[in-house]
Each structure stands twice: as C-alpha cells, then as structure tokens.
Design a protein around this motif. Structure first.
Motif, short mmCIF file in Angstrom:
data_model
loop_
_atom_site.label_atom_id
_atom_site.label_comp_id
_atom_site.label_asym_id
_atom_site.label_seq_id
_atom_site.Cartn_x
_atom_site.Cartn_y
_atom_site.Cartn_z
N VAL A 197 1.14 -1.51 -0.27
CA VAL A 197 -0.10 0.13 -0.14
C VAL A 197 0.82 1.08 -0.51
CG1 VAL A 197 -1.43 1.43 1.48
CG2 VAL A 197 -2.08 -0.81 1.31
N VAL A 198 2.31 1.13 1.22
CA VAL A 198 2.84 2.46 0.98
C VAL A 198 3.83 2.85 0.08
CG1 VAL A 198 2.35 2.83 3.55
CG2 VAL A 198 4.83 1.67 2.18
N GLY A 199 3.84 1.52 -1.18
CA GLY A 199 4.47 1.71 -1.80
C GLY A 199 3.51 1.54 -3.59
N GLY A 200 2.98 1.97 -3.28
CA GLY A 200 1.99 2.00 -4.56
C GLY A 200 1.18 0.44 -5.01
N ALA A 201 1.55 -0.50 -4.43
CA ALA A 201 1.24 -1.89 -5.70
C ALA A 201 0.61 -2.75 -5.51
CB ALA A 201 2.94 -2.74 -4.95
N HIS A 202 -0.47 -1.22 -4.30
CA HIS A 202 -1.98 -2.16 -4.10
C HIS A 202 -3.07 -0.89 -3.44
CE1 HIS A 202 -5.24 -3.71 -1.65
NE2 HIS A 202 -4.94 -5.32 -2.39
N PRO A 203 -4.01 -0.78 -3.98
CA PRO A 203 -4.93 0.22 -3.42
C PRO A 203 -4.94 0.54 -1.98
CG PRO A 203 -5.85 -0.69 -4.53
CD PRO A 203 -4.80 -1.63 -4.65
N SER A 204 -4.92 1.61 -1.72
CA SER A 204 -4.60 1.54 -0.11
C SER A 204 -6.63 2.10 -0.04
CB SER A 204 -4.76 3.72 0.38
OG SER A 204 -5.12 3.41 1.81
N ALA B 49 9.18 2.10 -2.76
CA ALA B 49 8.30 1.96 -4.34
C ALA B 49 8.57 0.95 -5.69
CB ALA B 49 7.75 3.29 -5.18
N ALA C 35 8.38 -2.51 -3.17
CA ALA C 35 6.98 -3.17 -3.55
C ALA C 35 6.42 -3.84 -4.97
CB ALA C 35 6.05 -1.73 -2.63
N ALA C 36 6.81 -3.01 -5.93
CA ALA C 36 7.04 -3.05 -6.97
C ALA C 36 7.84 -4.71 -7.83
CB ALA C 36 7.34 -1.75 -8.17
N ASN D 95 -1.03 -9.67 -5.71
CA ASN D 95 -0.07 -9.21 -4.45
C ASN D 95 1.01 -10.34 -4.27
OD1 ASN D 95 -0.51 -11.16 -2.85
ND2 ASN D 95 -2.48 -10.19 -2.09
#
Ligand code: DSN
Length: 424
Positions: free
Chosen positions: A210-217, A284, A287-288, A315
């Motif tokens: 989430v914080v890395g932008g790889a899953h919606p918050s 980020a 996370a990707a 994920n």
C-alpha cells in the motif's frame, strides 16, 4: 565489545548465542518464502536492540506516567507523524505490541461484547483475530463469515453484501492472511454504508505494498486500518492502528490503558526508522518488485503443473492447492525445509484436512525481494518446489536440492548480516 556486536552475549549466555549464530546461518543460506516474513534493515535492528528497551513510558507523548520520557516522546512523535504521513491517515497509534493487538484495540473501541462482526472465513484467508473460536475475537464477539466464491476463489462482493444485509454487523472486517488478490476497499465501503456498519481493514500483509503504491489504499474508505509492522512494511515485530480522528481517543484509550501497559519504546524506535525507510522513493521500487517476483513465481509454479488458488496472484503471495488426495501442506512444509526452503502449510478454500495438516502451502516474495532476488531466481525456485513435491519422501533428492538452494542463497546478502551493526 568486539565489532560483531555479539561478544557480551557470547560470554554471558553461550546457549542463546549458539542459537542466534545458527539462526543467522539459516537466514543466510536458505530461502525464506513465508509470505509474512521479511528482513529489517540494520538501522531498524540497531534501534530495536537499543537502550530504549530500558525505559518505562506508560501514557502518550507529553502525557506520561513516568519521568525521563523526553527522548522516547521524541521517538514516538516521529513514529506517529511518519505513520500518518505515509498512509495519509488522520490518526495513528504506534504502541500496539503485535499484529493482533491493533485488532483487539479496534474491537474494544468500536464494539460491546456480543456485538456482531462480519469477517472472512478463516479457512479462506481470515486472520485468527477475525473470529477464530479459540481467539479472544471469536469468544467475545459474534462473528459471522463471508468466504471466497467456489469457482473464482475470489471475493464475490454481491455475496458479501447479501450476508451483511442478513446479519447486520456493527463492524465489517476485510484484509487477510492468505488472499492472493487485490481487495476492493471501495466495494466494502459501499456495503458498510448500505448496512450501517463500521469498516476495518487489517492490512498486515499488504501494508508495504500500500505505501509503495503496489496495492490500493484502504485509508480513504475505512474507519479503522490495522497492521503489523514486520511483513511487507519491513519494520520490527509490532503493530499499528490508523483511524479517523473521531475514533482517535477511543483507539488510544483502548490500547492504553485498555489492553496494554508500558509501550515497547525500543520497538517504537524501530517502527519510526522503518516508516522513514518506507517513505523513501526506493521503497516503491521494492513494492513493485515484490509483486513482479510473486507473478514470476506463480507463473513458474503453474508451468510446473501445480494448481494455485484463484489461478495466480495480484500481490505478494500465492497458495498452492495440492487437492484432497495430493500431498498435504504439512508434508510439503517439512520436505521444503529439508531442501532449505521455508514456507508454511495453509488451509485452502474447500479444505478437507485439519488446520495442522492442510492441503496447501502459502508462499510469498517479500523477504527474498529484500535480498535482491528477481524473476529469474523465482522461476528456478518454482522448479525446485516441483522437484521437492515429486521427491518429498526421498531424503537424498531433497539433500541434493538443498545444496543447489544454498549455493544460490549465499549469493544474495541479508541486511544486517553482511554488514553487522558496529558496536561503540
Ligand atoms: N500468522 C500471521 C501470518 O503469517 O500471516 C498472521 O498475521
């Protein structure tokens, strides 16, 4: 103390020291595929192994029950501010000792004993604190369950809505321990609004994504967001609660004095450091890569002929389902460990075996991604997992795989082990 930072421990307690050295070796020369594990940075470990462990600090920054709290106040304020900024949350409490403590605090803040809560069926991916009958959650609250669709093995939001309309929960819980797909938090918000429920997301597994932008918050949609800090978020073992401002006092009071006493200030210091690291642009990319590696591993396993629940992953994790007549999760966990691959047995949808046996294995890529593994290595690991499956009763074959695994693992550093924290 010598530069390895361990000299005092070696002299004081050679038994614990020996176990520690052996664990360091295990983490270096094996492959960690437990989806909920990771390697913290040396900086996080340095903060956790610090004199902050000596300090009592019941209360909150500026409002403590003990003297001498100026430095720990500074650390806790940093952790709170970083958590709020990172997740875009109105309020953060960083004192929860573990991953279950934030959920206890939210239930304590939002519910009365006996209230109805709607959470995911545990065999389909819910956490223990989402209503397991032996857990405090299942004993103190009236949990109803939704599951995954029997064909897609993914959440059917219409089915969740129907159950919610029927059981009228005071709180709906989403966020899971073994769900390989993206969670539609907006859909859960709609269902919560339609049924007059509060909404909590337990993002222990996906917080780092989430914080890395790889899953919606979930933050814009939920009244409460809880997480442990040691999974994809890559911090020390501990927990964190985020909530809307209107619940801030209730949540703080549910943590202290409601369910905990003195906070673990050394762990809060580690959380502050980890939250700073997670706010850096490189995170980020991490996370990707976690998601990219999971996709490569899932594709590799599928090409090897193994069946994944829901057919793959969006994920960091995936579940192999060996079927009711295939290998058990327990047998595979043991065989994988003999080959130097650490994973955990896991229930699958339509499970026919006991939770201590299971028909599945859960795998995740956060830890190996931290070490620098990429998609090429993931495909090789998929091949090893297939060989372990086929040779699970053949100790010699497993030992041969173990040697290959060791050779690959030792090429990739483990943070904090390759460059030990210097003593001073
Ligand atoms: N047991 C933990 C996990 O591995 O997912 C729950 O957070």
């Amino acid at each position: 103390m010598k530069a390895d930072g361990h000299s005092d421990l070696r002299q004081t307690d050679p038994d614990v020291f020996a176990a520690l050295k052996s664990e360091e070796q295990r983490q270096l020369d094996g492959l960690e595929l437990i989806a909920s594990e990771n390697y913290t940075s040396a900086a996080v470990m340095q903060a956790v192994g610090s004199v902050f462990t000596n300090k009592y600090a019941e209360g909150y920054p500026g409002k403590r029950y003990y003297g001498g709290c100026g430095n720990v106040d500074e650390v806790e304020r940093l952790a709170i501010q970083r958590a709020r900024d990172l997740f875009g949350a109105e309020h953060a409490n960083v004192q929860a000792h573990s991953g279950s403590a934030p959920n206890m605090a939210v239930y304590f803040a939002a519910l009365e004993y006996g209230d109805t809560v709607l959470g995911m069926e545990l065999a389909h991916g819910g956490h223990l604190t989402h209503g397991h009958p032996k857990n405090f959650s299942g004993r103190q609250y009236n949990f109803a369950a939704y599951g995954v669709d029997s064909v897609s093995e993914q959440i059917d939001y219409d089915a969740v809505r129907s159950i919610a309309l029927k059981v009228k929960p005071k709180l709906i819980v989403c966020g899971y321990t073994a769900y390989p797909r993206v969670i539609d938090f907006a859909a859960f918000r709609e269902i919560a609004d339609e049924t007059g429920a509060l909404l909590m997301a337990d993002i222990a597994h996906i917080a780092g994504l989430v914080v890395g932008g790889a899953h919606p918050s979930p933050v814009p949609f939920c009244d409460f967001v809880t997480t442990s800090t040691h999974k994809t978020l890559r911090g020390p073992r501990g927990g964190l609660v985020l909530c809307r401002q209107e619940f801030a006092r209730a949540v703080d009071s549910a943590i202290f004095p409601g369910t905990q006493g003195g906070p673990l200030m050394h762990v809060i210091a580690g959380k502050a450091v980890a939250l700073k690291e997670a706010g850096m642009p490189e995170f980020a990319g991490y996370a990707a890569r976690v998601v990219e590696n999971a996709r490569a591993l899932a594709e590799g396993l599928t090409e090897e002929g193994l069946r994944l629940v829901s057919g793959g992953t969006d994920n960091h994790l995936m579940l192999i389902d060996f079927g009711p007549d295939g290998a058990s999760g327990r047998a595979m966990q043991i065989a994988l460990e003999r080959a130097g691959i650490t994973a955990n047995k896991n229930t699958v949808p339509r499970e026919t075996r006991k939770p201590t046996v299971t028909s599945g294995i859960r795998l995740g890529t956060p830890a190996l991604t931290t070490r620098g593994f990429g998609p090429g290595e993931m495909r090789r690991i998929a091949g090893w997992i297939r060989r372990v499956h086929d040779d699970r009763r053949n100790r010699q074959a497993l030992a041969a795989i173990r040697a290959e695994v060791r050779e690959m693992a030792l090429k990739f550093p483990v943070p904090g082990l390759q460059s030990p924290v210097p003593s001073n």
